[in-house]
Design a protein around this motif. Structure first.
Motif, PDB file in Angstrom:
ATOM      1  N   SER A   1       0.843  -1.219  -0.091  1.00 35.69           N
ATOM      2  CA  SER A   1       0.096   0.029   0.046  1.00 35.69           C
ATOM      3  C   SER A   1       0.962   1.200   0.000  1.00 35.69           C
ATOM      4  O   SER A   1       0.521   2.345  -1.049  1.00 35.69           O
ATOM      5  CB  SER A   1      -1.027  -0.048   1.118  1.00 35.69           C
ATOM      6  OG  SER A   1      -1.709  -1.272   1.253  1.00 35.69           O
ATOM      7  N   CYS A   2       2.039   1.225   0.630  1.00 40.00           N
ATOM      8  CA  CYS A   2       2.888   2.498   0.972  1.00 40.00           C
ATOM      9  C   CYS A   2       3.123   3.063  -0.449  1.00 40.00           C
ATOM     10  O   CYS A   2       3.507   4.219  -0.695  1.00 40.00           O
ATOM     11  CB  CYS A   2       3.838   2.210   1.686  1.00 40.00           C
ATOM     12  SG  CYS A   2       4.963   0.706   1.552  1.00 40.00           S
TER      13      CYS A   2
ATOM     14  N   VAL B   1       0.822   4.692   5.639  1.00 42.88           N
ATOM     15  CA  VAL B   1       0.735   3.496   6.399  1.00 42.88           C
ATOM     16  C   VAL B   1       1.983   2.971   6.921  1.00 42.88           C
ATOM     17  O   VAL B   1       2.258   1.986   7.747  1.00 42.88           O
ATOM     18  CB  VAL B   1       0.200   2.334   5.487  1.00 42.88           C
ATOM     19  CG1 VAL B   1      -1.353   2.421   5.273  1.00 42.88           C
ATOM     20  CG2 VAL B   1       0.781   2.008   4.234  1.00 42.88           C
TER      21      VAL B   1
ATOM     22  N   VAL C   1      -2.159  -3.824  -0.231  1.00 43.28           N
ATOM     23  CA  VAL C   1      -2.183  -4.655   1.055  1.00 43.28           C
ATOM     24  C   VAL C   1      -1.058  -4.052   1.931  1.00 43.28           C
ATOM     25  O   VAL C   1       0.027  -3.902   1.427  1.00 43.28           O
ATOM     26  CB  VAL C   1      -1.897  -6.063   0.865  1.00 43.28           C
ATOM     27  CG1 VAL C   1      -1.857  -6.921   2.127  1.00 43.28           C
ATOM     28  CG2 VAL C   1      -2.982  -6.731   0.027  1.00 43.28           C
ATOM     29  N   CYS C   2      -1.477  -3.460   3.011  1.00 38.63           N
ATOM     30  CA  CYS C   2      -0.246  -3.287   3.875  1.00 38.63           C
ATOM     31  C   CYS C   2      -0.377  -4.335   5.075  1.00 38.63           C
ATOM     32  O   CYS C   2      -1.358  -4.239   6.273  1.00 38.63           O
ATOM     33  CB  CYS C   2      -0.520  -1.868   4.712  1.00 38.63           C
ATOM     34  SG  CYS C   2       0.465  -1.338   5.992  1.00 38.63           S
TER      35      CYS C   2
ATOM     36  N   GLU D   1       1.290  -5.132   7.918  1.00 36.12           N
ATOM     37  CA  GLU D   1       1.478  -4.490   9.145  1.00 36.12           C
ATOM     38  C   GLU D   1       0.293  -3.878   9.747  1.00 36.12           C
ATOM     39  O   GLU D   1      -0.355  -4.049  10.893  1.00 36.12           O
ATOM     40  CB  GLU D   1       2.545  -3.669   9.259  1.00 36.12           C
ATOM     41  CG  GLU D   1       3.789  -4.526   9.146  1.00 36.12           C
ATOM     42  CD  GLU D   1       5.327  -3.797   9.245  1.00 36.12           C
ATOM     43  OE1 GLU D   1       5.225  -2.775   9.668  1.00 36.12           O
ATOM     44  OE2 GLU D   1       6.065  -4.187   8.658  1.00 36.12           O
TER      45      GLU D   1
ATOM     46  N   LYS E   1       7.233  -3.824  -1.647  1.00 35.76           N
ATOM     47  CA  LYS E   1       8.191  -2.876  -1.251  1.00 35.76           C
ATOM     48  C   LYS E   1       9.377  -3.437  -0.683  1.00 35.76           C
ATOM     49  O   LYS E   1       9.405  -4.323   0.195  1.00 35.76           O
ATOM     50  CB  LYS E   1       7.436  -2.067   0.098  1.00 35.76           C
ATOM     51  CG  LYS E   1       8.469  -1.105   0.765  1.00 35.76           C
ATOM     52  CD  LYS E   1       8.890   0.252  -0.025  1.00 35.76           C
ATOM     53  CE  LYS E   1       9.767   1.109   0.749  1.00 35.76           C
ATOM     54  NZ  LYS E   1      11.051   0.488   0.607  1.00 35.76           N
TER      55      LYS E   1
ATOM     56  N   SER F   1      11.474  -4.191   3.321  1.00 35.46           N
ATOM     57  CA  SER F   1      10.542  -4.267   4.509  1.00 35.46           C
ATOM     58  C   SER F   1      10.514  -5.754   5.198  1.00 35.46           C
ATOM     59  O   SER F   1      10.525  -6.739   4.131  1.00 35.46           O
ATOM     60  CB  SER F   1       9.232  -4.267   3.888  1.00 35.46           C
ATOM     61  OG  SER F   1       8.201  -4.656   4.816  1.00 35.46           O
TER      62      SER F   1
ATOM     63  N   CYS G   1       7.069  -6.999   3.551  1.00 36.55           N
ATOM     64  CA  CYS G   1       6.876  -7.039   2.116  1.00 36.55           C
ATOM     65  C   CYS G   1       8.157  -7.125   1.432  1.00 36.55           C
ATOM     66  O   CYS G   1       8.119  -7.608   0.212  1.00 36.55           O
ATOM     67  CB  CYS G   1       6.359  -5.708   1.832  1.00 36.55           C
ATOM     68  SG  CYS G   1       4.811  -5.323   2.456  1.00 36.55           S
TER      69      CYS G   1
HETATM   70  S1  SF4 Z   1       4.197  -3.446   5.676  1.00 35.41           S
HETATM   71 FE1  SF4 Z   1       4.466  -3.271   3.540  1.00 35.41          FE
HETATM   72  S2  SF4 Z   1       2.751  -2.003   2.668  1.00 35.41           S
HETATM   73 FE2  SF4 Z   1       2.874  -1.580   5.197  1.00 35.41          FE
HETATM   74  S3  SF4 Z   1       3.946   0.010   5.142  1.00 35.41           S
HETATM   75 FE3  SF4 Z   1       5.664  -1.726   5.447  1.00 35.41          FE
HETATM   76  S4  SF4 Z   1       6.495  -2.062   3.454  1.00 35.41           S
HETATM   77 FE4  SF4 Z   1       4.447  -0.657   3.237  1.00 35.41          FE
END
Ligand code: SF4
Length: 341
Positions: free
Chosen positions: A19-20, A26, A51-52, A54, A112, A115, A118
């Motif tokens: 999503s970010c 987010v 989709v986020c 977290e 992303k 992460s 992600c």
């Molecule tokens: S969990 Fe994934 S979608 Fe959510 S902020 Fe972190 S990198 Fe972005």
């Protein structure tokens, strides 16, 4: 490949995305990581499924940052300040969310990078010490308290669950999509995956042969070895039922397209197409085509230049086998992806 294909060729090209990357606020600090190519350039051609993990797992915004700790093949997700362990909750969430995504018929996913949820590859994994670092500690302090410098061998927990469940769906990270070659390759694969899903709705032997015939030059540009193997698979008369046969073909096709196309392989394909046009061309046109292909081989012009010329000859002279080749039109020209490779 999953057998959940249910609709026709006009289906939306639906992509999962962190999503970010689309600009949603987010991130753990309330920020985002909007990616212009995804949110502006690619958006008109796809339907995003953001989709986020977290936030959807209930961790809130803002929230404590987390990192991966322990065995890189089965890391734990730990709060960097409190040492709180989110592993079980995230794994449980990921399993359920990944199962639910099956109903959406995704044709790809953009994750992303870096992460702990992600990231697809090279995510930092810290050695476990059992001692949470102090509040406000620097990255270096956190690393030392977490047991030393991290390795770069991890995969985010959500990305790991997704790729394990759907190994044939094209996936990429936004960072790698900055590379024109990887970008073109990913976009080519998501459009191909959508066509494949449509094939799997009614996978007769005739439909599979027609599908493969239209993709021959494309496959050849990635992997001559897979081209031969997939050709044998399509024509094999075995006991496998058409649906299973087509799914096996689809898995092989997606693996083949994940092999990077190279200048040398493109030149071979272009010469192959030129061979089909040869009888229709004057000697001057043949010379011009050979020169343009050679200019591409030498890096003087991008791939779009010889592609345009062969496509012109194919259409003008109605070269039936080549007219059907997806290789000549693998994705919308407005994306201009072949202007940069
Ligand atoms: S969990 Fe994934 S979608 Fe959510 S902020 Fe972190 S990198 Fe972005």
């Amino acid at each position: 490949m999953s057998a959940t294909a249910t609709s026709n060729a006009a289906r939306p090209l639906r992509l999962g995305v962190s999503s970010c990357l689309l600009g949603a606020a987010v991130r753990y600090d309330g920020g985002n990581k909007r990616d212009r190519f995804l949110s502006d350039v690619l958006a008109p051609y796809v339907e995003w499924v953001p989709v986020c993990p977290e936030v959807e797992a209930g961790m809130g915004v803002p929230r404590e940052a987390v990192h991966l700790v322990g065995d890189p093949t089965a890391p734990r997700m730990i709060g960097t300040r409190t040492g709180r362990d989110h592993t079980v909750a995230m794994r449980r969430f990921a399993a359920a969310r990944v199962r639910a995504l099956a109903a959406l018929d995704l044709c790809g996913y953009v994750f992303k990078k870096d992460s702990p949820s992600c990231g697809l590859e090279r995510v930092r994994v810290y050695a476990a010490s059992g001692t949470p670092p102090p509040s406000g500690a620097s990255r270096r302090t956190r690393a030392s308290q977490a047991g030393g410098a991290p390795t770069r061998r991890g995969r985010g927990l959500f990305a790991a669950a997704f790729t394990a469940a759907y190994p044939s769906i094209p996936v990429e990270e936004e960072g790698r999509l900055q590379d024109p070659l990887l970008r073109e390759n990913f976009i080519e694969r998501i459009f191909c995956y959508r066509r494949l899903r449509s094939l799997l709705v009614r996978p007769t032997r005739g439909a599979l042969v027609a599908f493969h015939t239209a993709h021959e030059c494309l496959i050849l540009a990635h992997s001559p070895r897979a081209y031969a193997a997939l050709g044998r698979l399509v024509t094999a008369r075995g006991g496998a039922r058409p649906a299973a046969h087509a799914r096996r073909y689809g898995d092989g096709l997606m693996a083949a397209l994940a092999v990077p196309a190279t200048v040398t392989k493109h030149v071979n394909v272009l010469q192959h197409i030129a061979g089909f046009c040869r009888a229709h061309l004057s000697s001057g046109e043949r010379r011009e085509l050979a020169t343009v292909i050679d200019d591409y081989r030498r890096g003087i012009v991008p791939l779009v230049v010889p592609i345009r010329l062969v496509r012109h000859h194919v259409e003008r002279h109605d070269v039936a086998y080549m007219k059907m080749q997806v290789y000549l039109n693998p994705h919308p020209k407005e994306l201009m992806l072949r202007n940069h490779v």
